[in-house]
Design a protein around this motif. Structure first.
Motif, short mmCIF file in Angstrom:
data_model
loop_
_atom_site.label_atom_id
_atom_site.label_comp_id
_atom_site.label_asym_id
_atom_site.label_seq_id
_atom_site.Cartn_x
_atom_site.Cartn_y
_atom_site.Cartn_z
N PRO A 216 0.80 -1.23 0.00
CA PRO A 216 0.00 0.00 0.00
C PRO A 216 0.84 1.28 0.00
N LEU A 217 2.07 1.20 0.55
CA LEU A 217 2.91 2.39 0.65
C LEU A 217 4.27 2.10 0.01
N LEU A 218 4.61 2.90 -1.01
CA LEU A 218 5.87 2.72 -1.75
C LEU A 218 6.78 3.91 -1.49
N PHE A 219 8.02 3.64 -1.07
CA PHE A 219 9.06 4.65 -0.92
C PHE A 219 10.01 4.51 -2.10
N ALA A 220 10.40 5.64 -2.70
CA ALA A 220 11.31 5.62 -3.84
C ALA A 220 12.36 6.71 -3.67
#
Length: 544
Positions: free
Chosen positions: A117-121
């Motif tokens: 649900p939560l993507l860090f890039a």
């Protein structure tokens, strides 16, 4: 739906507070860009929010799993966090022989595959060409969840983001909208700060002057003359004392108002760089660089074949194309004046390559730049300040600099050097956004000719007035901005064919009419002008 909340978080390194924030929240559908200068703690903030690093104070709560795309130089692994347990997806054995772009693509694919649900890039566009960046944009726009993104690609931040978190002076400030919205809000905030500062300065000057004049008036209230009688003297003294007390009371009131005046700090303002055009000399001739039927093959692969184009004095040419298409090779060939390439004798060429070989590791930033420049010390200091070097930092030795600082030093050495033609190979790599924007301003003011290779779409759009794309079948130099190039490239094929038919019909008609012996001279000249213009339009259409 709330996916993450952080309360009263702080992080310090030694005595330095990296950042502190009272409340940060991330909801489903958010696309949040983290911006700020290099070294302010953007990656540290992301690692705290992703659970890789513990905050010194406060707490971070997650409501679902997270995935993380790491920077390419921060370990060769893609990672997923599920709750508080992190699973590392080891892929180093797979991409040990891969290029930087291939490695980044693999990391992105591994993170997206988790469907968290939560993507860090963290800097996912590094080593990607334009095609890769556009594919990443499409993936992030379609992502089913929320994205927190660190990127130096302003076009990506404009396309993706719904909010911006700015890390500056240890504080995290939130702005609604994309990067351009953030810049507009920052500019309005800056204008307001300048207005408030000017109002504060004027009021302070007015109160200070009024206080000084009032105190002077109090001291000048005359005492009783010596020849005055006792009764008259006493009366005069009472009146004088009364006046003096009133004046001193007024002075005290002004002093109190001055003390209570809310202090406004003067907003920071970088000085502008003014290039002395006399240092560059006149570039003679209509063509500065001439490339004629140049072919380059590397390890059996043809990079470009029968490439021909010319560059006029003062042009700023963007060389674009995918990774491995020959952009760096072409710049290197122009610099060395390989077979088929000529440079005007009046040109003095400065070359910024990604190897940064022009830097002397044992010398300071200042000495590296100063030794090859004809500009005044003031101009050099101003330019280095605009590249966000402080007065103390310019005396640091190159050997101790970070990658971004080395790039900035090499760029300054080139654009402040004794050159009127600049060849720049990926000049915005490793630069944070504030430095990119300052570099843009400097290069726009540069009075000479510039050829630069870049994947940075915003940089290309701001700087270029001509575009050479090495990915196309017909390699021709397009005269116009990057946006005009895209509009011409994306023009429907059917529309181009119809336009070509119209132009060919017009050309045939003009040729027939010009062959008539009954034409008057004025009419003939007008038709010849129309013929030349139509032929020019047809040739431009053929180059698309």
């Amino acid at each position: 739906m709330l996916l993450l909340e952080a309360r009263q978080i702080e992080k310090s390194f030694g005595d330095r507070v990296i950042f502190e924030a009272k409340k940060l929240e991330v909801f489903y559908g958010d696309r949040i860009g983290i911006v700020g200068q290099n070294g302010v703690g953007k990656s540290t903030l992301m690692h705290v929010l992703a659970g890789l690093t513990q905050p010194d104070a406060g707490q971070v709560n997650w409501y679902g799993s997270t995935a993380l795309i790491q920077q390419i130089d921060q370990g060769e692994e893609a990672a997923e966090t599920t709750g508080h347990a992190r699973r590392m997806w080891g892929i180093s054995h797979i991409h040990s022989q891969m290029s930087g772009g291939e490695t980044v693509r693999l990391k992105i694919a591994a993170a997206l595959e988790q469907q968290a649900p939560l993507l860090f890039a963290d800097e996912p566009t590094s080593h990607l060409d334009m095609t890769g960046i556009r594919q990443l944009e499409e993936s992030l726009l379609a992502y089913d969840g929320a994205v927190i993104l660190i990127s130096h690609d302003r076009e990506l931040l404009d396309t993706i983001c719904t909010r911006i978190w700015e890390v500056e002076d240890g504080k995290i400030s939130e702005y609604k909208g994309n990067y351009s919205d953030y810049r507009e809000q920052k500019e309005k905030k800056r204008e307001r700060e300048w207005f408030e500062y000017e109002e504060y300065r004027k009021e302070k000057e007015r109160l200070t002057q009024a206080f000084t004049e009032t105190k002077q008036r109090a001291s000048e209230i005359r005492k009783a003359p010596k020849r005055m009688g006792n009764s008259e003297a006493r009366l005069h003294k009472r009146k004088a004392n009364g006046k003096r007390e009133k004046v001193e009371k007024a002075a005290l009131a002004m002093e109190s108002r001055l003390a209570r005046l809310e202090k406004k700090e003067k907003p920071k303002e970088l000085p502008s760089v003014k290039f002395d055009v006399n240092h560059y000399g006149e570039q003679h001739g209509r063509t500065i660089i001439q490339v004629q039927k140049v072919t380059r093959r590397v390890e059996g692969k043809t990079l470009f074949e029968q490439l021909s184009f010319s560059v006029r004095p003062g042009q700023k040419v963007a060389i674009i194309g995918g990774n491995g298409c020959g952009k760096s090779t072409l710049l290197s060939m122009i610099y060395s004046q390989a077979d088929g390439i000529s440079v005007s004798p009046s040109s003095r060429v400065g070359y910024f390559s990604q190897s940064l070989s022009i830097l002397d590791e044992n010398k300071s930033i200042w000495n590296n730049v100063r030794e090859s420049s004809r500009h005044s010390d003031t101009t050099i200091r101003t330019a280095l300040a605009r590249m966000l070097f402080t007065n103390d930092e310019i005396h640091k030795t190159v050997s101790v600099l970070s990658g971004g600082e080395r790039v900035k030093t090499a760029l300054a050495k080139v654009f402040l050097g004794d050159y009127n033609v600049l060849l720049l190979d990926e000049p915005t790599n490793f630069l944070d956004i504030p430095t990119q924007e300052e570099l843009e301003r400097i290069l726009l003011e540069f009075p000479g000719t510039i050829l630069f290779a870049s994947h940075d779409r915003k940089f290309i759009q701001r700087l270029a007035d001509a575009v050479l794309c090495l990915d196309e079948e017909k390699l021709t130099l397009f005269s116009g901005t990057y946006q005009e190039y895209l509009e011409r490239k994306n023009k429907p094929k059917r529309g181009r064919e119809e336009e070509r038919m119209v132009l060919e019909t017009r050309l045939t008609d003009l040729i027939g009419r010009l062959s008539s012996p009954k034409l008057e001279q004025a009419e003939k000249e007008e038709m010849e002008r129309a013929y030349r213009e139509t032929l020019k339009q047809l040739r431009e259409l053929d180059r698309e």
